[in-house]
Motif scaffolding. Sequence first.
Motif, short mmCIF file in Angstrom:
data_model
loop_
_atom_site.label_atom_id
_atom_site.label_comp_id
_atom_site.label_asym_id
_atom_site.label_seq_id
_atom_site.Cartn_x
_atom_site.Cartn_y
_atom_site.Cartn_z
N HIS A 124 131.20 62.16 135.50
CA HIS A 124 130.83 60.64 135.42
C HIS A 124 132.93 60.28 135.01
CE1 HIS A 124 129.46 61.62 131.93
NE2 HIS A 124 130.07 59.95 131.20
N ILE A 125 133.32 61.37 134.39
CA ILE A 125 134.06 61.46 134.02
C ILE A 125 135.29 62.25 134.74
CG2 ILE A 125 135.82 61.95 131.91
CD1 ILE A 125 133.43 61.20 129.88
N LYS A 138 138.98 60.16 126.54
CA LYS A 138 137.56 58.89 126.86
C LYS A 138 136.24 60.48 126.72
CE LYS A 138 139.57 55.85 130.59
NZ LYS A 138 139.71 54.94 131.82
N ASP A 142 132.97 59.53 124.67
CA ASP A 142 131.39 59.22 125.38
C ASP A 142 130.19 60.07 125.19
OD1 ASP A 142 129.64 58.51 128.36
OD2 ASP A 142 129.61 61.16 127.92
N ASP A 163 124.22 52.04 129.80
CA ASP A 163 126.00 51.47 130.20
C ASP A 163 126.57 51.34 128.43
OD1 ASP A 163 126.14 52.79 132.57
OD2 ASP A 163 126.08 51.03 133.36
N SER A 165 127.22 52.91 125.52
CA SER A 165 128.48 53.48 124.64
C SER A 165 129.54 53.25 125.85
CB SER A 165 128.70 54.74 124.92
OG SER A 165 127.82 55.49 126.83
N LYS A 166 129.61 53.18 127.53
CA LYS A 166 130.69 52.74 127.98
C LYS A 166 131.20 51.07 127.96
CE LYS A 166 129.59 55.57 131.72
NZ LYS A 166 129.80 55.24 133.34
N LYS A 167 130.39 50.16 127.32
CA LYS A 167 130.67 48.71 126.67
C LYS A 167 131.27 49.38 125.77
CE LYS A 167 127.21 47.11 130.46
NZ LYS A 167 125.92 46.84 129.97
N TYR A 169 132.68 51.31 124.52
CA TYR A 169 133.98 52.12 123.83
C TYR A 169 135.55 50.41 124.62
CZ TYR A 169 138.49 54.23 125.87
OH TYR A 169 140.24 54.69 126.72
#
Length: 448
Positions: A124-125, A138, A142, A163, A165-167, A169
Amino acid sequence: MPSDAVGSSGGPFAFMIFGTTFYVITQAKHASEIDKNTEALSFDEFVQDFIRSAGLSESAVQACFLQRLAKEKSGFPNPSGHPLGILIRQMQVHQLHPGVYQRALEARFLRSFHRQLRVEHISHITQAQTSGPISMYKWCADFFTRAGEYAYFGNTLGDIDPDFSKKFYVFDELSWQITYRIPKLFAKKMSAAQNTLQRSLKTYFQIPQSQRDETAWFTTAVEDELRAIGVSDDDIATIFLTVYLTINTNTRRATFWMMAYILHSPSLVQALRNEIAQAFEGYDLVNPSYVFDKSLCPQLEAVWLETLRLSSSGSSVRCINKDTIIGGKILRKGNKIMIPSRLLHMDDTIYTEDSSLFRPERFLDTGNRVRGGWWRPFGGGKSICTGRYVAEHAIKMCVSIILHRFDVRLTDGAHLPQGDEGIPGLGIMGLKKGEDTWDNVSARSFDG
């Protein structure tokens, strides 16, 4: 500014932001004076200001920081009758300093690294399913944020919001706006991410403890203390978002910088692999204590120390409760003091004329440069980072696993990224805009 407050070379100087005067300390001897002066100079007000800016209600601030608790209360011991805010820091020490709880937390980090640090888990990265260019910044954000989340909250928080951890960030890259009280009108992106994270944390704490998965001792113990004094679910979520911030913001960035410096010093890659090899069996790190041992892995230790020296951009902060003389200058009551670690770490008289360069061998030559007021990657005095032991071990584990499991190659024309020294922070610097780097990542073969 009064002439007796600032002036001579090497002494404190001052600047003003949003109506508050900050005195900046430029000498290690003055930093040591400040660390020892807990009567006139306080860190507690800074914590209260920060958590107010993060949205904690005034009733919760009063309950947590201004209301002394009974010495004989149930729960975590409180022989001095401290308010809960001070007790929480003592509970952090209990969880994070060397001992049973620290080892249990580190085992959770290792479990998460073993699970997350696989090529198939970074699609996904990357720009391809199994290998290809990857944003190292990133990627580190992550997997390290997920590891910190698992270590403290088990799998439950991730189940509530996959999500999260993404938020985080997005929020974390802008969280300096809380420290400097940037009006919400100019901090909409940060505020939106913060609100989303707090809602997920509130949902987490509304689930009975018995139904949560693998919660760390600290998380449950602090929640119990907060509920005992009547703190609401919304305020508990706000408090734990600041905990989440302290767990993840500096560790993910330090991991990135450590990898960046290693990859831009090609001879280090194989040297470090050779040094850490005995800690692994096949694919897995089975003896983490081996990579923690400075005598067995001196090069890993030197890279760690040099990374901290170069990437630390945070400042220790104190509130001035009465006029105080530092360095022959009067620092006025009601203002704040900042001790910027980077300024001290780049002093050529201590770290030689090439202090701006990555030279880990400087820490192989002598150990005295990590002592004294010139060495402040974790702050100092009352505000020294309680998580420094776990942070060091977790970062050394994950960097070792990356080097052992992956071949990471710089893309053509790649240069050492520049940190954003212009963004104020409390720890490790982030990346300057446009400096994100993409590296080629593939799994190493362990045949034979």
